[in-house]
Design an enzyme around this catalytic site. Structure first.
Site: not given
Ligand code: UDP
Length: 323
Positions: A49, A139, A143, A281
């Protein structure tokens, strides 16, 4: 040796396949979403990981790592809205551990997979790197946070980095050995091809009332091998000292609507899709199309494969999917 974190995933595995031609490669991947079979056999593989200091210490103390390429992120917009902790833990906190370990071992070259989602809902037709970043979901924010951390690490610790903001990655390797394999699949092109193969009953088009020429969302689709090649250019630029802190968009510069993508899939395969209109969406901007002029001007990279080639390679893969 180059450390590729997330090298068993969709984009990472395509990069590894190109990179092993010229570099020694070690892949670190926890296989949470990646596939061991996707990793080229010429690469060393470590199951572990990126947020685990022991795994990282083992790698950095055992191998002469000269650069790190980081693909190990969660990347589903909708999921990030429902489970932001998962995104901030992995995409931000674990990445910070990786960066700190790099500094500890004096590994100063880093290539980061970022995203068009950092731009949010841009007010321009064609997005370039000067377009304001204003992400609209966890999300995209996760970033952008790392992009900001990279700039601070550059100033404080001399980290060299290239940030690559991907638009819509699609397609499969020309060899037919690797391709896109998500479970569950949420991306448009594989969903359309699965429907055409008969493993899915219908395709839901998420919104037909957007302010676009046919009412469906427009995206910039880029072949995964073109993406991989951009990373190789970026790595060369870092390793030769040509670049030390840069952000580039990676796209084709062409926008296709959801309806156009479905039509192109029908054309490439010769089959008729079963399509139904559905609600929008959450979190989808109407249009995301890149200018990739900057990376062309500075590193000589441009996308070489068009939408039909993207779909043709994906079709090849999905008909004979190996994992
Ligand atoms: N899309 C769709 N039906 C699907 C999957 C996706 O209409 O079953 C649309 C989605 O709303 C977006 C575009 O296709 O406008 C591309 O979506 P994808 O999930 O492939 O990539 P994203 O742009 O979210 O990264």
């Amino acid at each position: 040796m180059i450390l590729v974190v997330g090298g068993a995933g969709y984009i990472g595995s395509h990069l590894v396949k190109e990179l092993v031609e010229t570099e020694e490669v070690i892949v670190l991947d926890n296989l949470s979403t990646g596939h061991r079979e996707a990793v080229d056999q010429r690469a060393v593989f470590v199951k572990g990981d990126l947020g685990d200091k022991e795994d990282l210490d083992m790698i950095f103390s055992s191998y002469p790592i000269k650069a790190v390429m980081h693909f190990a992120a969660y990347s589903l917009v909708g999921e990030s809205v429902v489970e932001p902790a998962k995104y901030y833990q992995n995409n931000v906190a674990a990445t910070l551990t990786l960066l700190q370990t790099m500094m500890k071992y004096k590994v100063k070259n880093f290539i980061f997979s970022s995203t068009a989602a950092t731009y949010g809902i841009p007010d321009v037709e064609i997005i370039d790197e000067t377009t304001v970043t204003s992400p609209i979901n966890p999300y995209g924010r996760s970033k952008l946070m790392i992009e900001q951390i990279l700039a601070d690490f550059r100033n404080a610790y001399g980290l060299n980095y290239v940030v690559l903001r991907y638009f819509n990655a699609a397609g499969a390797h020309g060899s037919g050995e690797i391709g896109e394999s998500h479970n569950p699949e949420t991306h448009l092109i594989p969903i359309v091809l699965q429907q055409l193969l008969g493993t899915r009953e219908k395709i839901a088009v998420f919104g037909s009332d957007y302010d676009t020429h046919d009412g469906t969302c427009i995206r910039d689709y880029i072949h995964v091998t073109d993406l991989a090649n951009a990373h190789i250019r970026a790595l060369e630029a870092l390793l030769t000292g040509k670049k030390s802190a840069e952000v580039y968009n990676l796209g084709n510069g062409l926008g296709y609507s959801v309806k156009e993508v479905i039509e192109t899939c029908e054309k490439v395969t010769g089959l008729k899709a079963n399509v139904e209109m559905a609600d929008r969406r959450a979190g989808d901007p109407a249009r995301l199309v890149a200018s990739s002029e900057k990376i062309f001007g500075e590193l000589g990279w441009k996308a070489e494969r068009n939408l039909e080639q993207i779909i043709a390679t994906a079709w090849e893969w999905h008909q004979n999917q190996k994992f």
